[in-house]
Design a protein around this motif. Structure first.
Motif, PDB file in Angstrom:
ATOM      1  N   LEU A  39     -37.963  -9.782   6.572  1.00 26.19           N
ATOM      2  CA  LEU A  39     -38.014 -10.799   7.622  1.00 26.19           C
ATOM      3  C   LEU A  39     -37.323 -10.285   8.883  1.00 26.19           C
ATOM      4  N   GLY A  40     -37.952 -10.513  10.024  1.00 23.50           N
ATOM      5  CA  GLY A  40     -37.362 -10.066  11.284  1.00 23.50           C
ATOM      6  C   GLY A  40     -37.772  -8.654  11.655  1.00 23.50           C
ATOM      7  N   HIS A  41     -38.484  -7.964  10.757  1.00 19.46           N
ATOM      8  CA  HIS A  41     -38.902  -6.588  11.043  1.00 19.46           C
ATOM      9  C   HIS A  41     -40.384  -6.390  10.773  1.00 19.46           C
ATOM     10  N   GLY A  42     -41.153  -7.470  10.934  1.00 21.31           N
ATOM     11  CA  GLY A  42     -42.573  -7.422  10.598  1.00 21.31           C
ATOM     12  C   GLY A  42     -43.475  -7.024  11.756  1.00 21.31           C
ATOM     13  N   ASP A  43     -42.889  -6.472  12.849  1.00 26.26           N
ATOM     14  CA  ASP A  43     -43.753  -6.174  14.004  1.00 26.26           C
ATOM     15  C   ASP A  43     -43.877  -4.662  14.279  1.00 26.26           C
TER      16      ASP A  43
ATOM     17  N   GLY B 174     -37.965   2.583  20.247  1.00 26.10           N
ATOM     18  CA  GLY B 174     -38.868   3.719  20.370  1.00 26.10           C
ATOM     19  C   GLY B 174     -39.263   4.340  19.039  1.00 26.10           C
ATOM     20  N   LEU B 175     -38.692   3.837  17.947  1.00 23.25           N
ATOM     21  CA  LEU B 175     -39.067   4.334  16.615  1.00 23.25           C
ATOM     22  C   LEU B 175     -39.872   3.247  15.901  1.00 23.25           C
ATOM     23  N   TYR B 176     -41.088   3.571  15.528  1.00 22.02           N
ATOM     24  CA  TYR B 176     -41.982   2.579  14.940  1.00 22.02           C
ATOM     25  C   TYR B 176     -42.198   2.846  13.452  1.00 22.02           C
ATOM     26  N   MET B 177     -42.564   1.785  12.750  1.00 20.61           N
ATOM     27  CA  MET B 177     -42.797   1.905  11.311  1.00 20.61           C
ATOM     28  C   MET B 177     -44.267   1.623  11.020  1.00 20.61           C
ATOM     29  N   CYS B 178     -44.809   2.342  10.049  1.00 23.29           N
ATOM     30  CA  CYS B 178     -46.128   1.965   9.559  1.00 23.29           C
ATOM     31  C   CYS B 178     -46.179   2.351   8.081  1.00 23.29           C
ATOM     32  N   GLY B 179     -47.348   2.333   7.494  1.00 21.76           N
ATOM     33  CA  GLY B 179     -47.476   2.683   6.076  1.00 21.76           C
ATOM     34  C   GLY B 179     -47.410   1.453   5.197  1.00 21.76           C
ATOM     35  N   SER B 180     -47.482   1.762   3.931  1.00 21.75           N
ATOM     36  CA  SER B 180     -47.589   0.757   2.874  1.00 21.75           C
ATOM     37  C   SER B 180     -46.535  -0.344   2.905  1.00 21.75           C
TER      38      SER B 180
ATOM     39  N   HIS C  31     -47.065  -4.554   7.020  1.00 20.93           N
ATOM     40  CA  HIS C  31     -48.287  -5.355   6.906  1.00 20.93           C
ATOM     41  C   HIS C  31     -49.522  -4.512   7.234  1.00 20.93           C
ATOM     42  N   PRO C  32     -50.636  -4.560   6.551  1.00 16.03           N
ATOM     43  CA  PRO C  32     -50.936  -5.409   5.392  1.00 16.03           C
ATOM     44  C   PRO C  32     -50.786  -4.684   4.047  1.00 16.03           C
ATOM     45  N   ASP C  33     -49.708  -4.036   3.873  1.00 16.61           N
ATOM     46  CA  ASP C  33     -49.268  -3.356   2.641  1.00 16.61           C
ATOM     47  C   ASP C  33     -50.153  -2.231   2.134  1.00 16.61           C
ATOM     48  N   GLY C  34     -50.141  -2.024   0.812  1.00 12.94           N
ATOM     49  CA  GLY C  34     -50.643  -0.768   0.250  1.00 12.94           C
ATOM     50  C   GLY C  34     -52.142  -0.583   0.238  1.00 12.94           C
TER      51      GLY C  34
END
Ligand SMILES: Cc1cc2nc3c(=O)[nH]c(=O)nc-3n(C[C@H](O)[C@H](O)[C@H](O)COP(=O)(O)OP(=O)(O)OC[C@H]3O[C@@H](n4cnc5c(N)ncnc54)[C@H](O)[C@@H]3O)c2cc1C
Lengths: 61, 150
Positions: B96-100, B107-113, B116-119
């Motif tokens: 929660l709070g990190h879903g974007d 400047g550091l982004y997250m993606c992957g399993s 959202h929308p997971d695996g």
């Protein structure tokens, strides 16, 4: 194009993550984790021109 | 054989996705010791319905949850980088709070399993992360322009 100068870092040299193909026995290769492509979005395949990068999808009989 | 580059002529590869195994075994036992037994059980089970299965095996490789944790680094062997549970979905993925797709580091982004929308091999988390990155770049450009004209 999403990025102009991508650099990839991976903790595991072989690369591919859970979608890796490995030679698990001399002369035998297989997808050792993820085994089928069904969820890959066609829109993304087109946008990233993945066919030009070697992506070819084969239908399972 | 759909792809003949996978095995020598006349030979085949097979892959078995076997559920469910506990990622952690009761005290003292580890997957290092339990792997071979599990493999035997799996091969026996298939051989019951396909009698020539065991006899046709030239070699095998098995990945327990412990092995999946070592390589490719799936914590607890979780194939989707975190369970697909109601409390870990949508805006609560990975938390929660990190879903974007933005990480706590600018400047550091997250993606992957784990996002959202997971695996699954979908390409969607990366696509969405790129969309947010471009959105931020446009916002920065607008802000810089506004500052320059002010
Ligand atoms: C056994 C199994 C079967 C599956 N079957 C299917 C299927 O049939 N179809 C399907 O669509 N999906 C399947 N999946 C799920 C799918 O493979 C994953 O959801 C997908 O690969 C996730 O992609 P990803 O890029 O998010 O992460 P991953 O593919 O897990 O890649 C993560 C990468 O990050 C690297 N890494 C980890 N930590 C670090 C670090 N600290 N520093 C640098 N690099 C690091 C790892 O080495 C790895 O290369 C399966 C998964 C497993 C494990």
């Amino acid at each position: 194009m999403f990025m102009t100068d991508p650099t990839q870092f991976d903790a595991v040299i072989i690369g591919g993550g859970a979608a890796v193909t490995e030679e698990f026995l001399p002369a035998f290769r297989n997808s050792t984790a993820s085994y089928s492509v069904s969820l890959l979005k066609p829109k993304i395949v087109r946008a990233m021109d993945l066919a030009r990068h070697g992506l070819e999808l084969k239908l399972r009989p | 054989m759909i792809d003949p580059s996978l095995a020598p002529p006349g030979q085949h590869v097979a892959s078995l996705f076997c559920q469910y195994f506990a990622p952690e075994l009761p005290a003292v036992r580890s997957w290092q010791d339990a792997r071979a037994k599990a493999v035997e059980t799996i091969i026996d089970t298939i051989t019951e319905v396909a009698p020539n299965f065991r006899g046709s095996i030239l070699g095998q490789m098995a990945l327990s949850s412990m092995d999946l944790e070592t390589k490719p680094g799936l914590v607890g062997g979780d194939i989707f980088h975190g369970q697909i549970r109601l409390d870990q979905l949508f805006s609560a993925r990975p938390a929660l709070g990190h879903g974007d797709y933005r990480s706590p580091i600018a400047g550091l982004y997250m993606c992957g399993s784990s996002t959202h929308p997971d695996g699954g091999v979908t390409g969607v988390p990366g696509h969405n992360a790129a969309r947010e990155l471009l959105r931020d770049r446009r916002r920065h450009a607008r802000n810089n322009k506004a500052r320059a004209t002010a």
